[in-house]
Design an enzyme around this catalytic site. Sequence first.
Site, mmCIF file in Angstrom:
data_model
loop_
_atom_site.group_PDB
_atom_site.id
_atom_site.type_symbol
_atom_site.label_atom_id
_atom_site.label_comp_id
_atom_site.label_asym_id
_atom_site.label_seq_id
_atom_site.Cartn_x
_atom_site.Cartn_y
_atom_site.Cartn_z
ATOM 1 C CG ASP A 8 -1.656 1.209 1.497
ATOM 2 O OD1 ASP A 8 -2.332 1.674 0.568
ATOM 3 O OD2 ASP A 8 -1.592 1.738 2.629
ATOM 4 C CG ASP A 10 -2.169 7.518 0.816
ATOM 5 O OD1 ASP A 10 -1.339 8.437 0.830
ATOM 6 O OD2 ASP A 10 -2.982 7.346 -0.112
ATOM 7 C CE LYS A 152 -5.409 -0.878 -1.393
ATOM 8 N NZ LYS A 152 -4.342 -0.336 -0.508
ATOM 9 C CG ASP A 175 -2.503 2.149 6.401
ATOM 10 O OD1 ASP A 175 -2.600 1.935 5.166
ATOM 11 O OD2 ASP A 175 -2.990 3.147 6.952
ATOM 12 C CG ASP A 179 -4.166 -1.763 2.858
ATOM 13 O OD1 ASP A 179 -4.045 -1.721 1.622
ATOM 14 O OD2 ASP A 179 -3.864 -0.815 3.605
#
EC number: 3.1.3.18
Length: 226
Positions: A8, A10, A152, A175, A179
């Site tokens: 990821d 951010d 994802k 995070d 995710d």
Amino acid sequence: MVAPLAVDIDGTLTRPDKSIDPRVFDAIRAWDDHVVIATGKSFPYPVGLCEFLGMPLNVIAENGGAVYVEPAGEVVYNGDPEGAAAVAEEYVAAGYDLGWGAVDMVNRWRETELAVDRDQPLEPLVAIADDHGMDVVDTGYAYHVKDAGVDKATGLETVAELLGVVPSSFIAIGDSENDAELLELAGTGFAVANADAHARGAADAVTDASFADGFLEALDRARDNR
């Protein structure tokens, strides 16, 4: 252990001020296997990151809605762009705002989903999205309106097939709520210490360090198989 890596942006490659920690650049470039950038951001962001890192364009954008793997040379779209557009139109018609100002740079290049600023009312957004069969996911950075069947992990399945590997061969690091499915599908999932409860619950391990420090720790632990 070196294996394909899905990461990821951010909250994972960044510092608390949302800027990318430059230490991650060399760490990603040095990883001796496929690296896939998996983000909720629109397509140009992960593509640009790959370009500036000088690495193959292996990206999962828009929470799995748009996928590109350089060897395959084609963009694969998942999801329902018409549904996201309909939610945006109805939300604005009801008197709400997407929250990005007169020039919406957040959604300008978005093709399969919608992002709404977290300062905007969530309850009506969820209600409108439900009417259109869409999900709303809070990434901690925006509310993402997306196809209920796309995430994802969907993107990772597409990437893995195009690369000729299996999703369970991947190490994934993230995070946030968006995710969680990625961390569950990968063979090894790391949540960085600043991760929300969804990501922590889906991960195989949680790092001691937060943000980019946690990403670097996860790479070290993956190499050492711990």
